[in-house]
Design an enzyme around this catalytic site. Structure first.
Site, PDB file in Angstrom:
ATOM      1  N   HIS A 289     113.758  57.651 -40.321  1.00 11.79           N
ATOM      2  CA  HIS A 289     112.812  56.939 -41.182  1.00 11.79           C
ATOM      3  C   HIS A 289     112.031  55.854 -40.450  1.00 11.79           C
ATOM      4  CE1 HIS A 289     111.251  56.227 -45.167  1.00 11.79           C
ATOM      5  NE2 HIS A 289     111.597  54.959 -45.156  1.00 11.79           N
TER       6      HIS A 289
ATOM      7  N   SER B  14     106.622  54.289 -45.807  1.00  9.16           N
ATOM      8  CA  SER B  14     107.590  54.370 -46.893  1.00  9.16           C
ATOM      9  C   SER B  14     106.957  53.909 -48.214  1.00  9.16           C
ATOM     10  CB  SER B  14     108.837  53.561 -46.519  1.00  9.16           C
ATOM     11  OG  SER B  14     109.922  53.872 -47.354  1.00  9.16           O
TER      12      SER B  14
ATOM     13  N   ASP C 156     114.392  62.330 -41.053  1.00 13.07           N
ATOM     14  CA  ASP C 156     113.956  61.368 -42.066  1.00 13.07           C
ATOM     15  C   ASP C 156     114.573  61.702 -43.419  1.00 13.07           C
ATOM     16  OD1 ASP C 156     112.409  59.452 -43.446  1.00 13.07           O
ATOM     17  OD2 ASP C 156     110.634  59.925 -42.253  1.00 13.07           O
TER      18      ASP C 156
END
Length: 292
Positions: A269, A104, A242
């Protein structure tokens, strides 16, 4: 806060961070991890050590969060400083070989480090749920908002319009979104602890108060025009559901010479938590096979 663990301190620009080497006696090439956030501790990445038992796994808390020092200086919360922080940690570790895995927000740090070069270069660069263009990220989030149930979408758009993120409508809508696109399984304690311990000062300065709109100093970030300069073998991993959608990961991969992609079916995610066996299989198929 999760249980305190032993580790070591490393001096970095602005203070000291705490890092730890998991699986320290494993024979494989070490995997250095860079957690997301901004401001969220590394705890949710600790399960990677169980998925990669043949590899030492380096985890650390970025300055300002977790068990690292938390200086009250907002000028420190800049991407360049976090890249310098990673460089300082790698110099401290002085690993002859290593892989670099970012998740991320951590993919910004990892990608920038790899793009800038230096004496410590990763063999594999692994970008999990990469955010390499904030404008692209926000476009993708808007597309997801359009697909949510009307009441949920309204709760989110009202908050974005008013700046009120403490209403029951927003809290309920954000939970629905998180259960669809953040982690689709029961949230483990490592993820709950890290989320609850997010350092708001770091998050708000760099990102903003909500996932759905970037108002901090990262709002104009992109490295997409420089991805052709990545020389490490690169793997981009995304979850099927995601909020960094597979098509975004595949677009980034097309810009990187020889990059590979993998989509983790059924995950979102947090693919290493949602589908750990499939995540490990896709990752190990690359890093244990040597260079392409």
């Amino acid at each position: 806060m999760s249980e305190q663990t032993n580790g070591a301190l490393c001096a970095v620009p602005g203070g000291r961070i705490r890092y730890e080497i998991l699986n320290p006696g494993a024979p494989g090439t070490p995997v250095v991890t860079v957690h997301g956030g901004p401001g969220t501790p590394h705890d949710y990445l600790r399960p990677l050590a169980d998925l990669l038992p043949g590899h030492p796994v380096v985890v650390y808390d970025q300055l300002g969060c977790g068990r690292s020092e938390r200086p009250a200086d907002p000028s420190l919360w800049r991407l360049d400083r976090f890249v310098g922080e990673l460089a300082a940690l790698l110099a401290e570790l002085d690993l002859p070989r290593f892989h670099l895995l970012g998740h991320s927000f951590g993919t910004m740090i990892a990608a920038e480090y790899a793009l800038r070069g230096g004496p410590h270069r990763p063999e594999w660069l692994v970008l999990v749920s990469p955010v390499l263009s904030v404008r692209k990220y926000e476009d993708d989030m808007r597309q997801l908002l359009f697909r949510l149930p009307p009441d949920t979408a309204q709760g989110l758009t009202d908050a974005l319009r008013t700046g009120r993120y403490d209403t029951p409508e927003y809290v309920d809508a954000a939970m629905v979104f998180a259960e669809r696109h953040m982690c689709r399984t029961e949230w483990p304690d490592t993820l709950l602890d890290a989320t609850m311990d997010t350092a708001a000062a770091v998050r708000d300065t760099m990102w903003g108060r909500t996932e759905f709109q970037v108002t901090g100093n990262l709002r104009s970030y992109t490295c997409t025009d420089r991805l052709g300069g990545l020389s490490a073998d690169t793997l981009i991993l995304c979850g099927e559901h995601d909020f960094v959608p597979p098509r975004a990961g595949q677009a980034y991969a097309r810009a990187i010479p020889g990059a590979d992609t993998a989509v983790i079916a059924g995950a979102s995610h947090m693919p290493h938590l949602e589908s750990p066996e499939l995540f490990a299989k896709e990752l190990l198929a690359r890093i244990d096979a040597g260079h392409k």
